[in-house]
Design a protein around this motif. Structure first.
Motif, PDB file in Angstrom:
ATOM      1  N   ASP A 200      12.935   9.171 -10.487  1.00 21.93           N
ATOM      2  CA  ASP A 200      12.808   8.110 -11.489  1.00 21.93           C
ATOM      3  C   ASP A 200      13.484   6.792 -11.055  1.00 21.93           C
ATOM      4  O   ASP A 200      12.823   5.745 -11.012  1.00 21.93           O
ATOM      5  CB  ASP A 200      13.343   8.605 -12.834  1.00 21.93           C
TER       6      ASP A 200
ATOM      7  N   VAL B  52       9.048  -0.211  -7.847  1.00 24.81           N
ATOM      8  CA  VAL B  52       8.271  -1.154  -8.663  1.00 24.81           C
ATOM      9  C   VAL B  52       8.942  -2.532  -8.611  1.00 24.81           C
ATOM     10  O   VAL B  52       8.279  -3.561  -8.445  1.00 24.81           O
ATOM     11  CB  VAL B  52       8.158  -0.690 -10.140  1.00 24.81           C
TER      12      VAL B  52
ATOM     13  N   ILE C 153       2.692   1.611  -3.493  1.00 23.74           N
ATOM     14  CA  ILE C 153       1.839   2.078  -4.609  1.00 23.74           C
ATOM     15  C   ILE C 153       1.496   3.555  -4.440  1.00 23.74           C
ATOM     16  O   ILE C 153       1.559   4.336  -5.394  1.00 23.74           O
ATOM     17  CB  ILE C 153       0.542   1.225  -4.693  1.00 23.74           C
ATOM     18  N   LEU C 154       1.160   3.940  -3.199  1.00 26.67           N
ATOM     19  CA  LEU C 154       0.821   5.354  -2.985  1.00 26.67           C
ATOM     20  C   LEU C 154       2.047   6.234  -3.231  1.00 26.67           C
ATOM     21  O   LEU C 154       1.931   7.332  -3.780  1.00 26.67           O
ATOM     22  CB  LEU C 154       0.239   5.568  -1.578  1.00 26.67           C
TER      23      LEU C 154
ATOM     24  N   VAL D 297      11.555   5.311  -7.992  1.00 27.45           N
ATOM     25  CA  VAL D 297      10.265   4.680  -8.310  1.00 27.45           C
ATOM     26  C   VAL D 297      10.483   3.350  -9.047  1.00 27.45           C
ATOM     27  O   VAL D 297       9.789   2.362  -8.771  1.00 27.45           O
ATOM     28  CB  VAL D 297       9.353   5.640  -9.124  1.00 27.45           C
ATOM     29  N   ARG D 298      11.458   3.322  -9.946  1.00 31.15           N
ATOM     30  CA  ARG D 298      11.721   2.060 -10.674  1.00 31.15           C
ATOM     31  C   ARG D 298      12.118   0.947  -9.698  1.00 31.15           C
ATOM     32  O   ARG D 298      11.675  -0.191  -9.828  1.00 31.15           O
ATOM     33  CB  ARG D 298      12.803   2.275 -11.730  1.00 31.15           C
TER      34      ARG D 298
ATOM     35  N   VAL E  41       0.847  -1.197   0.000  1.00 33.51           N
ATOM     36  CA  VAL E  41       0.000   0.000   0.000  1.00 33.51           C
ATOM     37  C   VAL E  41       0.882   1.246   0.000  1.00 33.51           C
ATOM     38  O   VAL E  41       0.683   2.168  -0.804  1.00 33.51           O
ATOM     39  CB  VAL E  41      -0.961  -0.012   1.221  1.00 33.51           C
TER      40      VAL E  41
ATOM     41  N   SER F 121       5.597   9.844  -8.942  1.00 37.12           N
ATOM     42  CA  SER F 121       5.663   9.948 -10.405  1.00 37.12           C
ATOM     43  C   SER F 121       4.830  11.129 -10.901  1.00 37.12           C
ATOM     44  O   SER F 121       5.218  11.792 -11.863  1.00 37.12           O
ATOM     45  CB  SER F 121       5.260   8.641 -11.094  1.00 37.12           C
ATOM     46  N   SER F 122       3.716  11.434 -10.204  1.00 32.18           N
ATOM     47  CA  SER F 122       2.924  12.615 -10.596  1.00 32.18           C
ATOM     48  C   SER F 122       3.703  13.888 -10.282  1.00 32.18           C
ATOM     49  O   SER F 122       3.754  14.818 -11.091  1.00 32.18           O
ATOM     50  CB  SER F 122       1.591  12.638  -9.853  1.00 32.18           C
TER      51      SER F 122
ATOM     52  N   ILE G 272       6.360  14.738 -12.819  1.00 31.07           N
ATOM     53  CA  ILE G 272       5.854  15.325 -14.073  1.00 31.07           C
ATOM     54  C   ILE G 272       5.518  16.801 -13.854  1.00 31.07           C
ATOM     55  O   ILE G 272       5.863  17.658 -14.663  1.00 31.07           O
ATOM     56  CB  ILE G 272       4.604  14.560 -14.558  1.00 31.07           C
TER      57      ILE G 272
ATOM     58  N   MET H 149       4.563   5.483  -5.308  1.00 26.91           N
ATOM     59  CA  MET H 149       4.763   5.481  -6.770  1.00 26.91           C
ATOM     60  C   MET H 149       3.863   6.526  -7.424  1.00 26.91           C
ATOM     61  O   MET H 149       4.284   7.301  -8.264  1.00 26.91           O
ATOM     62  CB  MET H 149       4.334   4.125  -7.358  1.00 26.91           C
ATOM     63  N   LEU H 150       2.601   6.486  -6.977  1.00 25.36           N
ATOM     64  CA  LEU H 150       1.568   7.347  -7.551  1.00 25.36           C
ATOM     65  C   LEU H 150       1.919   8.817  -7.331  1.00 25.36           C
ATOM     66  O   LEU H 150       1.940   9.619  -8.266  1.00 25.36           O
ATOM     67  CB  LEU H 150       0.243   7.000  -6.864  1.00 25.36           C
TER      68      LEU H 150
END
Lengths: 166, 423
Positions: A48, A55, A24-25, A51-52, A21, A31-32, A35, A27-28
């Motif tokens: 980057d 994952v 994923i949060l 996050v990789r 959990v 990554s946002s 950007i 990562m979300l």
């Protein structure tokens, strides 16, 4: 013995769930964020690779969950045939063979992972946050160990299910 | 001799149902040991996936798809599509096809479409007068429909494995995907109860459509935004994945409030990551083994053997279609991509098949494999979901299977459909 394994299996499931959990949060949001800051001509370089790797480690955590639920992707031609015939005893034996084979292969992979980590530690380079690649590579044996541990629990607990059926 | 025994043992473990990532790991470990390479190289190949720039698209798109499947999004989108297209002959069934394709594109044909949407679509079609045989076949076929549309997980995985630009694959899938939709829509019109029984005619009611649009516009906007974003060059695939996941998360949890942050979101994360974890582990393990096969020039040896029987591109494509149909009904799409693609690519290249066209043939073939008796996985999922004997599902699926094979033939032998955007 069975009760203790059940407890440990439960704890591993809980730990994995929490880690997934959070991953994923993270990562979300990261990554946002990466950007959005790029729109303002900024660049957070560590996001980057971080996050990789998140994952990558989540793959092992997902693998732990899939092992507990028995939802790993497999070809399973014999298994399906045996199940369709209602040969439950044979199905149980097949499940145990699969668990033992999986534990053995994962053991071999963990050994390969430790060897790779040892080599990478010698020739490591800094990836992000000053962390050297040697430590990041450690995810391979650690992650595989978690999946192997779940396979061991599943194998031991399969004897309890048999006792309950009896 | 020892190599043959090891090979037999590995194949035996595979058909026994051992997780494919274990089988691939064992194959890589054994192959490296026999060729005298340190097994730490297998772990090195395993770790290599962490440097793939598009890696994060897999969990993010899958998470978004699962969030939508768990919310009331299927109901809202079905209502929108029904009020918009339901008046057409076969409209209700076409609506179902479109909505299923939308969900499969987001959830990666993992059976979620049949489970999440099948229960909604089945009673609607039966109530509308469609035969049970057609309805069962349609719902079963819809489970893999949309695989060729962005941001389908199999396309992303194919791009990662085959080292083909994912943006290009997303573009290439549009026309072949539409061909499949058009063929099945034609069948829907042919089977429409109005044509058969002369049932009362449905009319388009603007008020109902606007009401449904008001309810579902946030979700209906999503595929448009993804397509325009990627094809318009505004965002990369990775950025599209991040925004899609964030957008779906915000609308389903905080705007529609279909899902509770503390109760439902962790469950969705676990469900989606159990699939993603399984796929990524196979991908990591397979990289080592398939690279070994490529290094040993196995595809070239297969190519040399095939050249004795297959003399041109078209005989190769026919062989490929048949081979992949068999692969598709024995293996799920993710395993097939990881195991078969690295072997097929050099051979197809030698026969002059474009890598992007090959991707479309491969994915369309495997899409059909899901529906192919006796072991196509969609048949089992639908049998379980609708509590029908598997033989009934076989009969229902046959017309769809024939139509999809026709669509596959068009996709295979008209390469311009896949390469239209790159001329």
């Amino acid at each position: 013995m069975i009760a203790a394994v059940k407890k440990m299996d439960f704890l591993l499931e809980k730990l994995t769930t929490y880690l997934l959990v959070v991953s994923i949060l993270a990562m979300l949001s990261l990554s946002s964020l990466s950007i959005v800051v790029r729109w303002f001509q900024h660049n957070i370089t560590w996001i980057d690779p971080f996050v990789r790797h998140l994952v990558f480690f989540s793959a092992f955590l997902g693998g732990v969950i899939a092992t507990g639920r028995g939802t790993h992707i497999g070809i399973d031609i014999i298994g399906k045939f045996v199940e369709s015939k209602g040969w439950h005893h044979l199905r149980n034996i097949i499940s145990k063979i699969i668990a033992i084979a999986s534990i053995a292969v994962l053991g071999w992979m963990i050994k390969a992972g430790i060897e790779f980590t040892r080599v990478e530690m010698e020739f490591s380079k800094i990836e992000f946050w000053g962390i050297s690649s040697g430590y990041l590579v450690m995810m391979v044996p650690v992650g595989l160990s978690l999946v192997a541990l779940r396979f061991i629990f599943v194998f031991i607990l399969s004897f309890e299910e048999k006792a309950e059926v009896a | 001799m020892s190599g043959a025994i090891a090979g037999f043992g590995i194949v035996f473990l595979a058909i026994l149902g051992t997780p494919l990532f274990i089988v691939m790991s064992l194959a890589a470990l054994v192959a490296f040991t026999f060729s005298g390479v340190e097994v730490s190289a297998v772990a090195q190949e395993f770790y290599r996936i962490s440097s793939a720039p598009t890696l994060m698209t897999i969990p993010l798109f899958t998470f978004a798809g699962y969030l939508m499947a768990e919310s009331k999004s299927p109901q809202r989108l079905l209502k929108l599509a029904e009020t918009g297209l339901g008046w057409l002959p076969g409209g209700v069934s076409i609506v179902a096809l479109v909505v299923c394709a939308f969900f499969t594109a987001f959830t990666g044909a993992s059976g979620v479409t049949i489970i999440a949407l099948g229960g909604l679509i089945y009673p609607i079609l039966i109530k509308d007068g469609y035969s049970e045989k057609y309805t069962l076949g349609m719902v079963t076929a819809s489970g893999s429909l949309g695989l060729l549309f962005p941001p389908s997980l199999p396309i992303i995985l194919y791009g990662l494995v085959a080292k083909v630009d994912i943006d290009k694959l997303f573009k290439a899938g549009l026309l072949p995907g539409l061909i499949i939709m058009i063929v099945l829509s034609g069948w829907a019109i042919y089977n429409s109860p109005k044509a058969i029984a002369g049932a009362p005619k449905k009319v388009f009611i603007l008020k109902d459509f606007l009401q449904a649009l008001r309810e579902a516009w946030l979700e209906a906007l999503l595929p448009v935004a993804v397509l325009v974003g990627i094809y318009g060059g505004f965002v990369t695939v990775t950025e599209a994945a991040a925004f899609t996941a964030l957008y779906v998360f915000i609308i389903e949890v905080f705007i529609y409030k279909d899902l509770s942050f503390s109760k439902d979101v962790p469950n969705v994360i676990i469900e989606s990551m159990s699939l993603v974890g399984g796929i990524l582990l196979i991908l990591c393990c397979a990289l080592g083994f398939t690279n070994f096969l490529v290094d040993e020039e196995i595809p070239l040896k297969i190519f040399a053997l095939m050249k004795e029987f297959l003399h041109d591109k078209y005989s190769f494509l026919l062989f490929l279609n048949i081979f992949l149909l068999i692969v598709g009904c024995l293996m799920d799409i993710f395993s097939a991509i990881v195991v078969v693609v690295p072997l097929i690519i050099p051979i197809a290249n030698d026969f002059g098949v474009d890598p992007i066209h090959l991707a479309m043939i491969f994915l369309a073939n495997l899409e059909i494999g899901y529906l192919t008796p006796p072991v196509g996985i969609n048949l089992f999922i639908a049998s379980f979901r609708f509590k029908r004997p598997i033989t009934e599902l076989y009969k229902s699926a046959v017309p769809f299977l024939i139509l999809l094979i026709i669509a596959l033939a068009i996709i295979t032998y008209v390469p311009d459909l896949s390469l239209f955007w790159f001329k």
